[in-house]
Design an enzyme around this catalytic site. Structure first.
Site, short mmCIF file in Angstrom:
data_model
loop_
_atom_site.label_atom_id
_atom_site.label_comp_id
_atom_site.label_asym_id
_atom_site.label_seq_id
_atom_site.Cartn_x
_atom_site.Cartn_y
_atom_site.Cartn_z
N ASN A 88 113.51 67.40 78.93
CA ASN A 88 112.60 67.84 78.10
C ASN A 88 111.92 69.14 78.81
OD1 ASN A 88 113.32 66.10 75.96
ND2 ASN A 88 111.97 64.67 76.72
N GLN A 95 108.16 67.96 76.28
CA GLN A 95 107.73 67.41 77.62
C GLN A 95 106.27 67.08 77.77
OE1 GLN A 95 108.38 70.49 80.62
NE2 GLN A 95 107.93 69.29 82.48
N HIS A 101 111.63 66.05 85.17
CA HIS A 101 112.30 64.90 85.43
C HIS A 101 113.37 65.07 84.58
CE1 HIS A 101 108.90 65.02 82.39
NE2 HIS A 101 109.97 64.25 81.66
P1 DGP Z 1 108.91 63.43 78.66
O1 DGP Z 1 108.32 63.33 77.01
O2 DGP Z 1 109.99 64.14 78.58
O3 DGP Z 1 107.95 64.59 79.45
O4 DGP Z 1 109.00 62.24 79.57
C1 DGP Z 1 107.90 61.73 80.18
C2 DGP Z 1 108.11 60.04 80.15
O5 DGP Z 1 107.58 59.72 81.29
C3 DGP Z 1 108.16 59.24 79.07
O6 DGP Z 1 109.25 58.72 78.54
C4 DGP Z 1 107.10 58.17 79.50
C5 DGP Z 1 107.28 58.12 81.12
N1 DGP Z 1 106.11 57.91 81.69
C6 DGP Z 1 104.75 58.50 81.49
N2 DGP Z 1 103.79 57.89 82.20
C7 DGP Z 1 104.44 57.29 83.16
C8 DGP Z 1 104.18 56.18 84.42
O7 DGP Z 1 103.05 56.09 84.67
N3 DGP Z 1 105.19 55.53 84.72
C9 DGP Z 1 106.55 55.55 84.47
N4 DGP Z 1 107.30 54.47 84.85
N5 DGP Z 1 106.70 56.35 83.39
C10 DGP Z 1 106.00 56.90 82.54
#
Ligand code: DGP
Length: 115
Positions: A88, A95, A101
């Protein structure tokens, strides 16, 4: 980068369920899984998004896509049935974390078009 949650995960300053690590990359389980397998693959180096990638990052991106994601897809048991890789990008791209990522999603049938 200060105040970047994924930099802190990469530096192990905050905990995550790590599934892979090497010199350039870490992969960990998404906190809000959208599929039975949902892993995030990130560079350790802070890069804001696909748009911020530079010439010098070509090797890093190819490492992620050629080496790491296929290996993880096999190890996580989704390679044969298929999986989705998503980066994203920006506001309309959905995003929410401004550190590049790649979502690796699998273990269920994916729909198209995405929401
Ligand atoms: P996006 O929406 O593409 O930016 O995805 C970000 C993703 O990151 C979302 O699916 C939730 C995940 N995420 C956010 N904060 C954390 C965290 O502190 N730990 C983990 N494991 N995942 C996280």
């Amino acid at each position: 980068m200060a105040d970047c949650i994924f930099c802190k995960i990469a530096a192990k300053e905050i905990p995550s369920s790590l599934v892979y690590e090497d010199e350039q990359v870490v992969a960990f389980k998404d906190l809000e899984p959208q599929a039975p397998v949902h892993v995030l693959v990130i560079p350790k180096k802070h890069v804001e998004s696909v748009l911020a990638l530079a010439e010098e990052d070509k090797g890093l991106v190819s490492h992620i896509l050629v080496d790491v994601i296929p290996k993880l897809a096999k190890e996580l048991g989704v390679a044969e049935r298929g999986f989705r890789v998503v980066a994203n990008t920006g506001e309309e791209g959905g995003q929410s974390v401004k550190h590049l990522h790649f979502h690796l999603l699998g273990g269920r049938s994916m729909q198209w078009p995405p929401g």
